[in-house]
Design a protein around this motif. Structure first.
Motif, PDB file in Angstrom:
ATOM      1  N   LEU A  16      48.853  39.292  21.582  1.00  0.00           N
ATOM      2  CA  LEU A  16      48.124  38.344  22.422  1.00  0.00           C
ATOM      3  C   LEU A  16      48.858  38.091  23.739  1.00  0.00           C
ATOM      4  N   GLY A  17      50.184  37.994  23.665  1.00  0.00           N
ATOM      5  CA  GLY A  17      50.951  37.783  24.884  1.00  0.00           C
ATOM      6  C   GLY A  17      50.910  38.984  25.803  1.00  0.00           C
ATOM      7  N   VAL A  18      51.067  40.178  25.226  1.00  0.00           N
ATOM      8  CA  VAL A  18      50.993  41.399  26.032  1.00  0.00           C
ATOM      9  C   VAL A  18      49.595  41.547  26.627  1.00  0.00           C
ATOM     10  N   LEU A  19      48.583  41.277  25.836  1.00  0.00           N
ATOM     11  CA  LEU A  19      47.208  41.397  26.313  1.00  0.00           C
ATOM     12  C   LEU A  19      46.946  40.466  27.489  1.00  0.00           C
ATOM     13  N   SER A  20      47.455  39.245  27.415  1.00  0.00           N
ATOM     14  CA  SER A  20      47.233  38.297  28.509  1.00  0.00           C
ATOM     15  C   SER A  20      47.889  38.777  29.791  1.00  0.00           C
ATOM     16  N   GLU A  21      49.078  39.377  29.680  1.00  0.00           N
ATOM     17  CA  GLU A  21      49.760  39.904  30.862  1.00  0.00           C
ATOM     18  C   GLU A  21      48.987  41.074  31.470  1.00  0.00           C
ATOM     19  N   VAL A  22      48.533  41.973  30.619  1.00  0.00           N
ATOM     20  CA  VAL A  22      47.827  43.164  31.104  1.00  0.00           C
ATOM     21  C   VAL A  22      46.511  42.792  31.754  1.00  0.00           C
ATOM     22  N   LEU A  23      45.719  41.941  31.094  1.00  0.00           N
ATOM     23  CA  LEU A  23      44.414  41.579  31.638  1.00  0.00           C
ATOM     24  C   LEU A  23      44.535  40.720  32.888  1.00  0.00           C
ATOM     25  N   ALA A  24      45.610  39.938  32.983  1.00  0.00           N
ATOM     26  CA  ALA A  24      45.805  39.109  34.178  1.00  0.00           C
ATOM     27  C   ALA A  24      46.026  39.977  35.414  1.00  0.00           C
ATOM     28  N   ASP A  25      46.480  41.218  35.211  1.00  0.00           N
ATOM     29  CA  ASP A  25      46.754  42.117  36.327  1.00  0.00           C
ATOM     30  C   ASP A  25      45.690  43.197  36.467  1.00  0.00           C
ATOM     31  N   ALA A  26      44.566  43.023  35.799  1.00  0.00           N
ATOM     32  CA  ALA A  26      43.476  43.991  35.913  1.00  0.00           C
ATOM     33  C   ALA A  26      42.821  43.899  37.284  1.00  0.00           C
ATOM     34  N   HIS A  27      42.249  45.005  37.734  1.00  0.00           N
ATOM     35  CA  HIS A  27      41.617  45.053  39.061  1.00  0.00           C
ATOM     36  C   HIS A  27      40.204  45.618  38.959  1.00  0.00           C
ATOM     37  N   LEU A  28      39.305  45.030  39.734  1.00  0.00           N
ATOM     38  CA  LEU A  28      37.925  45.498  39.814  1.00  0.00           C
ATOM     39  C   LEU A  28      37.679  46.097  41.187  1.00  0.00           C
ATOM     40  N   GLU A  29      37.149  47.328  41.205  1.00  0.00           N
ATOM     41  CA  GLU A  29      36.800  48.008  42.447  1.00  0.00           C
ATOM     42  C   GLU A  29      35.305  48.305  42.426  1.00  0.00           C
ATOM     43  N   PRO A  30      34.489  47.406  42.958  1.00  0.00           N
ATOM     44  CA  PRO A  30      33.030  47.560  42.878  1.00  0.00           C
ATOM     45  C   PRO A  30      32.502  48.806  43.573  1.00  0.00           C
ATOM     46  N   ASP A  31      33.204  49.295  44.598  1.00  0.00           N
ATOM     47  CA  ASP A  31      32.703  50.434  45.370  1.00  0.00           C
ATOM     48  C   ASP A  31      33.114  51.781  44.783  1.00  0.00           C
ATOM     49  N   ALA A  32      34.010  51.777  43.804  1.00  0.00           N
ATOM     50  CA  ALA A  32      34.460  53.038  43.213  1.00  0.00           C
ATOM     51  C   ALA A  32      33.372  53.638  42.326  1.00  0.00           C
ATOM     52  N   ALA A  33      33.568  54.868  41.910  1.00  0.00           N
ATOM     53  CA  ALA A  33      32.604  55.589  41.062  1.00  0.00           C
ATOM     54  C   ALA A  33      31.222  55.584  41.689  1.00  0.00           C
ATOM     55  N   ALA A  34      31.185  55.983  42.956  1.00  0.00           N
ATOM     56  CA  ALA A  34      29.921  56.073  43.703  1.00  0.00           C
ATOM     57  C   ALA A  34      29.181  54.748  43.729  1.00  0.00           C
ATOM     58  N   GLY A  35      29.943  53.652  43.818  1.00  0.00           N
ATOM     59  CA  GLY A  35      29.353  52.335  43.914  1.00  0.00           C
ATOM     60  C   GLY A  35      28.964  51.715  42.588  1.00  0.00           C
ATOM     61  N   LEU A  42      45.664  56.505  40.452  1.00  0.00           N
ATOM     62  CA  LEU A  42      44.406  55.824  40.767  1.00  0.00           C
ATOM     63  C   LEU A  42      43.710  56.464  41.965  1.00  0.00           C
ATOM     64  N   ARG A  43      44.480  56.908  42.933  1.00  0.00           N
ATOM     65  CA  ARG A  43      43.863  57.580  44.090  1.00  0.00           C
ATOM     66  C   ARG A  43      43.167  58.867  43.648  1.00  0.00           C
ATOM     67  N   GLU A  44      43.838  59.645  42.791  1.00  0.00           N
ATOM     68  CA  GLU A  44      43.237  60.885  42.295  1.00  0.00           C
ATOM     69  C   GLU A  44      42.033  60.592  41.407  1.00  0.00           C
ATOM     70  N   LEU A  45      42.132  59.515  40.632  1.00  0.00           N
ATOM     71  CA  LEU A  45      41.027  59.151  39.755  1.00  0.00           C
ATOM     72  C   LEU A  45      39.803  58.730  40.558  1.00  0.00           C
ATOM     73  N   ARG A  46      39.995  57.953  41.602  1.00  0.00           N
ATOM     74  CA  ARG A  46      38.857  57.539  42.441  1.00  0.00           C
ATOM     75  C   ARG A  46      38.144  58.759  42.997  1.00  0.00           C
ATOM     76  N   ALA A  47      38.925  59.741  43.468  1.00  0.00           N
ATOM     77  CA  ALA A  47      38.317  60.951  44.033  1.00  0.00           C
ATOM     78  C   ALA A  47      37.527  61.720  42.977  1.00  0.00           C
ATOM     79  N   ALA A  48      38.090  61.798  41.775  1.00  0.00           N
ATOM     80  CA  ALA A  48      37.411  62.527  40.691  1.00  0.00           C
ATOM     81  C   ALA A  48      36.135  61.804  40.260  1.00  0.00           C
ATOM     82  N   LEU A  49      36.171  60.478  40.204  1.00  0.00           N
ATOM     83  CA  LEU A  49      34.997  59.721  39.799  1.00  0.00           C
ATOM     84  C   LEU A  49      33.878  59.804  40.821  1.00  0.00           C
ATOM     85  N   ALA A  50      34.243  59.952  42.075  1.00  0.00           N
ATOM     86  CA  ALA A  50      33.229  60.075  43.116  1.00  0.00           C
ATOM     87  C   ALA A  50      32.372  61.322  42.925  1.00  0.00           C
ATOM     88  N   GLU A  51      32.940  62.325  42.229  1.00  0.00           N
ATOM     89  CA  GLU A  51      32.214  63.566  41.977  1.00  0.00           C
ATOM     90  C   GLU A  51      31.510  63.559  40.626  1.00  0.00           C
TER      91      GLU A  51
END
Length: 315
Positions: A198-217, A305-314
């Motif tokens: 539970l403690g590890v999960l709270s740390e990980v999720l607190a640092d999660a990021h949302l990129e609405p424009d990724a994966a072709a929007g 993450l940069r490489e992943l964004r490029a791959a998801l765009a395709e």
């Protein structure tokens, strides 16, 4: 071919899940009861996840150093590429070179068919479905232990049957008819975590990021689990983070970067329906299914993450 084999080795992929290990153990039990000498192994880690150990009631699991250099007959379960066998990959060529059968039993899209006999059904939701078909062909008994192993693989690979078709439900009913307890099988695999998680999960999720424009929007949500956090919990606990991330309604794709060793990152990808993350993972050096895949990298998380964004765009 297998019914006549006096000695059979069965492999699951590295970091085996319930589908890979359950399929191998179910087949191994049937072959052993038919008189074969049987061993089940995987390349890494040294032991399976704690929740999976209870599936090996017959003591079929052996460490890497006990696997013959040239198995006389080999069955590889749920492994989409040779690389996923890790240090056991060389046994495939050794067996085939000695004239022995290498049976590849798998449902991954893009499997290169590296066996001498390839039983690949990309439409199957789990390798456990193929394993059951092979059990039937062998005339093996579908007892509770075989059913338990196969149910664990089928239920987990279909996300508790949310991604299951009609045939998968029919098979599940057949497995349940043996008297197995589905809750007792799935609770350790999906619902049991130590308090430290539970403690590890709270740390990980607190640092999660949302990129609405990724994966072709369509949106990407991602989080990282550094080595310092990985050391505090079990691997199977970390694996469950992706299931929480994927509940983000604003993101079609979820990604979790896990530092499995200092400087080595294992990336898990999941998609809801509209993005082919298997294609994205392949572009990053990995592979998997259309809606569930992954890859490994030694790059820094920002580069990954940069490489992943490029791959998801395709994708």
């Amino acid at each position: 071919m297998l019914s006549a084999a006096p000695d059979v080795t069965l492999f699951a992929h590295v970091n085996p899940d319930a589908d890979a290990l359950g399929s191998a153990l179910a087949l191994g039990r049937v072959l052993q009861r038919q008189g074969a000498v049987v061993r089940v192994a995987f390349g890494a880690p040294a032991e399976p996840a704690e929740a999976l150990r209870a599936l090996d009631t017959d003591g079929l699991l052996v460490p890497v150093h006990q696997v013959p250099a040239t198995p006389s007959a080999l069955v590889v379960c749920d492994t989409g590429s040779l690389e996923r066998l890790g240090p056991l990959a060389d046994r495939v060529a050794a067996t085939a070179g000695a004239g022995g059968p290498v049976v590849v039993l798998d449902h991954h899209v893009g499997n290169p068919r590296y066996g001498t006999v390839n039983i690949i059904d990309e439409r199957a939701e789990a390798t456990a479905l193929l394993a059951l078909r092979l059990v039937d062909e062998l005339g093996g008994e579908l007892d509770r232990q075989v059913a338990r192993c196969l149910y664990a693989g089928l239920a987990t690979d279909t996300r508790s049957f949310r991604a299951a078709g009609v045939q998968a439900y029919r098979v599940a009913a057949r497995l349940l008819s043996t008297g197995i307890d589905p809750d007792a099988i799935l609770r350790p695999l999906l619902d049991d975590h130590p308090f430290t998680w539970l403690g590890v999960l709270s740390e990980v999720l607190a640092d999660a990021h949302l990129e609405p424009d990724a994966a072709a929007g369509l949106g990407l949500v991602h989080a990282a689990v550094p080595w310092s956090a990985m050391c505090r919990v079990r691997g199977e606990d970390v694996d469950s983070v992706i299931d929480l991330l994927r509940t983000t309604s604003e993101a079609e794709v979820a990604a979790v970067l896990k530092e499995t060793a200092p400087g080595i990152w294992s990336v898990s990808l999941r998609a809801d329906s509209r993005v082919d993350v298997g294609r994205a993972a392949t572009a990053c050096g990995g592979g998997g299914h259309r809606l569930a895949s992954g890859f490994t990298s030694r790059a820094e998380p920002a580069v990954i993450l940069r490489e992943l964004r490029a791959a998801l765009a395709e994708g």
